[in-house]
Structure formats: structure tokens, C-alpha cells
Design an enzyme around this catalytic site. Structure first.
Site, PDB file in Angstrom:
ATOM      1  CD  GLU A  60     -46.834 120.969 114.352  1.00  0.00           C
ATOM      2  OE1 GLU A  60     -45.887 120.553 114.689  1.00  0.00           O
ATOM      3  OE2 GLU A  60     -47.860 120.596 114.804  1.00  0.00           O
ATOM      4  CG  HIS A 129     -38.951 113.035 111.953  1.00  0.00           C
ATOM      5  ND1 HIS A 129     -39.667 111.942 112.311  1.00  0.00           N
ATOM      6  CD2 HIS A 129     -39.136 114.289 112.551  1.00  0.00           C
ATOM      7  CE1 HIS A 129     -40.128 112.567 113.641  1.00  0.00           C
ATOM      8  NE2 HIS A 129     -39.986 113.686 113.658  1.00  0.00           N
TER       9      HIS A 129
END
Length: 325
Positions: A60, A129
Site C-alpha cells: 500500500e 475487513h
């Protein structure tokens, strides 16, 4: 009007903007090979090639850092975060670089970057998540934050975000990707920073955004059976906030409820209610009510997950309690 899914609406937005401007390109994990884990980038690699639809390593920091560099160099990158939960990894690139570069260079540099971040609860996504973290970014000057609730705004806001010379965080709820809705024919943009009165009412104003906006509309429909008229406002953008639309509604209804999936503590509802208290307290006939998730990680077990979710029936009950009906 055409009836398409939220996912297809974002595909159309990407395709139209990539056709319009050769500087627009995509980068992220699995977006070329797989078309994105929710299908939101399907077929774009076939049409535009590997130079403009780029698969990246699982990093990321590299994805956002590369996007910021490309934006500073004159490109218009759209970068995919895969899951919004992972957005903490490149935070330095977001709040120290992406958000501040234009200011620190005195406007000589622009950062026209869109960061797409799928968020929200799906069944059994669990603590890492399932999160809604949009309120973190309301605290960072230099970033716009948009959160569509339907296919039409998904397309219009994404196109507007890509054309913005400031960085935009584009949160898209995972449960919305399969949702169908009407979108206008031809070219259109949804203005960033402008809320939408989705349904007019007289007894109460409910403010929401993203997937939960649909729960609010379902609740408003159910409340009609009790003779309760709800004005429903979709914020669409949480930074900048369109408080003028909220204030105008409150002058009519005198009551406010804010509903969001994110944790109630420190959420968008806290900011909206604080501003209402500062500017509109004399118009209110009742305390502001906020509905949000409790201050706990999101559980995996379905029975426990339900305890942190807000469903339309929860909104109906809260409204009836608030109005004494």
C-alpha cells in the site's frame, strides 16, 4: 435513464474519463489480471492496456507513494486500496504528502489523485475487513472525501473526483457494488461538496450517506404507516460538508437524526451534530440523535455482527422513540 449496478457505473466513469484524458490511469492490486476483487475494473485492462491499468505489488505504501509522485508529475492517477481497512499502512503518504503538497508548494504543484477504498461490513468480514474509517480523513485539511450511496452518484462523483486538482478519497461500500439503480444518459457530474435531499418530509430530518442511506430510505417508507414524514438527506461528501442543506431542512423539521455504519464515537454524526449545536440550537425542538456502531471491533460471528449493525427497523424504533409515536 439506464438501470445498471454500482460496479458498472464506476466502470463507465473510469472508461469515460480515460477516453477523455490520456493522463488518467489506474493502479492497484489485481485490477488488470482480475478486474478488481469486486469486478469494478472489469475489462479496462483489455481496452486501455497494461500501461494505463497497472497491477502493483502488495504494498500500500508503494501504491499511494507512486500515485502521489505521478500526480505531482502531471498525471491523474486513480489508485485502488483493495480494502479500506488497509489504509492505515500508507498514512504518511496520505496525510503528510498527498494532502499537504499543494499547500506547501504554494499552489505551484497539484495532486489530482483519486484513492478508491472499498469499505463497510459484509457477512463475516470480521474486524480487519469490515471497517468504515471515513471520519479519520475529515480531520485532514487538503483532502476531499466523497461517499456515494447509489449507482448514479457513484458514477457522477467518481468523474468529478478524477477531474479535481485536489486529492479525493472515494469510499465505496462493498455491499453497494451489486446494487442496481437508474443513471442518467450522457455526460454528467455529481458536484463534490453538495448534499442531496432524497426525500422531503416535515417531522424529522435524517442525515446519512453510503450504504446506510438505503436503510434510511427503507425506514422512512415504513414510518409513513405511523403517520411520520421524514426528510432524508444524503451527504454524498463529508469533506467539505454541505451544512447549509442540513440547516435549511432543520428550519422546517426542527429535529435531527444522523445514521452511519461507522463507530458512533468520533464519527461523521458527531461533527454534524456539533455544528448544528453551534449554529442551529434555537431551531431544535429535541436533542439530536446519533445512530452508529458501538465502540467495539466488528465481530466475525453472525449473531454478534448483528449487534453492531443498524437495520431499518432500528431506525424506525429510534424515530418513534424520538417523536413519542
Amino acid at each position: 435513464m439506464r438501470n445498471v449496478t454500482f460496479s458498472v457505473a464506476t466502470q463507465e466513469a473510469m472508461r469515460e474519463e480515460m477516453q477523455r484524458d490520456s493522463k488518467v490511469f489506474l493502479m492497484g492490486e489485481d485490477i488488470a489480471r482480475q478486474g478488481g476483487i469486486f469486478g469494478q475494473f472489469k475489462d479496462l485492462a483489455t481496452e486501455f492496456g497494461a500501461e494505463r491499468v497497472r497491477d502493483t505489488p502488495i504494498s500500500e505504501t508503494a501504491i499511494i507513494g507512486g500515485g502521489v509522485g505521478a500526480a505531482l508529475a502531471g498525471m491523474r492517477p486513480v489508485v485502488d486500496m483493495h480494502f479500506a481497512d488497509f489504509i492505515g499502512v500508507p498514512m504518511d503518504e496520505i496525510f503528510n504528502q498527498m494532502a499537504k503538497a499543494r499547500y506547501m508548494f504554494g499552489g505551484q504543484a497539484k495532486v489530482p489523485l483519486v484513492l478508491r477504498a472499498p469499505d463497510g461490513m459484509t457477512r463475516g468480514g470480521a474486524a480487519q475487513h469490515s471497517q468504515c474509517v471515513e471520519s479519520w480523513f475529515m480531520h485532514i485539511p487538503g483532502i476531499k472525501v466523497v461517499i456515494p450511496s447509489n449507482p448514479a452518484d457513484a458514477k457522477g462523483l467518481l468523474k468529478a473526483a478524477i477531474r479535481s486538482d485536489d486529492p479525493v478519497l472515494y469510499f465505496e461500500h462493498k455491499r453497494l457494488f451489486s446494487m442496481k439503480g437508474d443513471i442518467p444518459e450522457g455526460e454528467y457530474l455529481t458536484p463534490i461538496g453538495k448534499a442531496n435531499i432524497v426525500e422531503e418530509g416535515t417531522d424529522l430530518t435524517i442525515v446519512s450517506y453510503s450504504f446506510y442511506m438505503n436503510h434510511v430510505l427503507d425506514a422512512a417508507k415504513a414510518l409513513k404507516a405511523f403517520g411520520i414524514s421524514v426528510e432524508c438527506i444524503d451527504l454524498r461528501t463529508i469533506s467539505p460538508l454541505d451544512m447549509d442543506t442540513v440547516y435549511s431542512s432543520l428550519k422546517k423539521t426542527k429535529r435531527l437524526m444522523i445514521v452511519h455504519e461507522a463507530v458512533k464515537q468520533g464519527g461523521v454524526g458527531a461533527e454534524v451534530s456539533a455544528r448544528v449545536a453551534e449554529e442551529m440550537i434555537d431551531y431544535l425542538d429535541a436533542p439530536v440523535v446519533r445512530l452508529g456502531a458501538p465502540f467495539v471491533p466488528i465481530p466475525y460471528a453472525p449473531t454478534l455482527e448483528r449487534l453492531v449493525k443498524i437495520e431499518p427497523e432500528d431506525i424506525v424504533k429510534a424515530v418513534r422513540d424520538m417523536l413519542g409515536r
